[in-house]
Design an enzyme around this catalytic site. Structure first.
Site, mmCIF file in Angstrom:
data_model
loop_
_atom_site.group_PDB
_atom_site.id
_atom_site.type_symbol
_atom_site.label_atom_id
_atom_site.label_comp_id
_atom_site.label_asym_id
_atom_site.label_seq_id
_atom_site.Cartn_x
_atom_site.Cartn_y
_atom_site.Cartn_z
ATOM 1 N N ALA A 53 14.529 5.595 65.070
ATOM 2 C CA ALA A 53 15.187 6.770 64.478
ATOM 3 C C ALA A 53 16.068 6.269 63.342
ATOM 4 O O ALA A 53 16.592 5.147 63.401
ATOM 5 C CB ALA A 53 16.040 7.505 65.504
ATOM 6 N N TYR A 55 18.930 7.206 62.781
ATOM 7 C CA TYR A 55 20.241 7.032 63.390
ATOM 8 C C TYR A 55 20.404 5.641 64.009
ATOM 9 O O TYR A 55 21.499 5.088 64.015
ATOM 10 C CB TYR A 55 20.460 8.123 64.447
ATOM 11 C CG TYR A 55 21.817 8.072 65.103
ATOM 12 C CD1 TYR A 55 22.942 8.579 64.451
ATOM 13 C CD2 TYR A 55 21.983 7.537 66.370
ATOM 14 C CE1 TYR A 55 24.189 8.535 65.044
ATOM 15 C CE2 TYR A 55 23.223 7.499 66.982
ATOM 16 C CZ TYR A 55 24.327 8.001 66.306
ATOM 17 O OH TYR A 55 25.560 7.961 66.903
ATOM 18 N N TYR A 56 19.313 5.086 64.535
ATOM 19 C CA TYR A 56 19.371 3.756 65.150
ATOM 20 C C TYR A 56 19.608 2.653 64.115
ATOM 21 O O TYR A 56 20.088 1.583 64.454
ATOM 22 C CB TYR A 56 18.071 3.409 65.875
ATOM 23 C CG TYR A 56 17.643 4.316 66.987
ATOM 24 C CD1 TYR A 56 18.483 5.279 67.542
ATOM 25 C CD2 TYR A 56 16.361 4.202 67.500
ATOM 26 C CE1 TYR A 56 18.044 6.095 68.567
ATOM 27 C CE2 TYR A 56 15.922 5.020 68.522
ATOM 28 C CZ TYR A 56 16.770 5.968 69.048
ATOM 29 O OH TYR A 56 16.320 6.768 70.060
ATOM 30 N N GLY A 57 19.170 2.888 62.873
ATOM 31 C CA GLY A 57 19.277 1.865 61.845
ATOM 32 C C GLY A 57 18.162 0.832 61.914
ATOM 33 O O GLY A 57 18.255 -0.224 61.297
#
Length: 106
Positions: A53, A55-57
């Site tokens: 994701a 968001y996870y980077g």
């Protein structure tokens, strides 16, 4: 573990998705120079499904690892890898969806 030994499910689209995947979300996120070899090693041992994701980077280092796996001949083409990514809830506004998805695809 050989990739052919991992069970697959056929999606409505007709695509096959490995039922066992390699999750890429972790806190704290290791630096890219550590993640890339971890992803390449996962490909070497047979993982063909990666969950990520924005968001996870981990999208960018995963993409770099897949590029290196192609160069090394570990996989023949991109279609051998199934990637699940997610649109984060903060980007679900209609004006933010398309730019966020384009960023993930990049």
């Amino acid at each position: 573990m050989e990739s052919k030994s991992i069970p697959e499910v056929v999606l409505n689209s007709g695509h096959k998705m490995p039922m066992i995947g390699f999750g890429t979300g972790t806190v704290p996120l290791p630096p890219h120079h550590e993640l890339i070899p971890a992803f390449i090693n996962a490909i070497k041992i047979g993982y063909r499904h990666f969950d990520t994701a924005a968001y996870y980077g981990s999208e960018e280092p995963l993409g770099q690892a897949i590029g290196q796996a192609l160069e090394q001949g570990l996989i023949k083409n991109r279609s051998e890898i199934f990637i699940t990514t997610k649109l984060w809830c903060t980007e679900a506004h209609p004006d933010l969806v398309l730019p966020a998805l384009k960023n993930s695809l990049k």
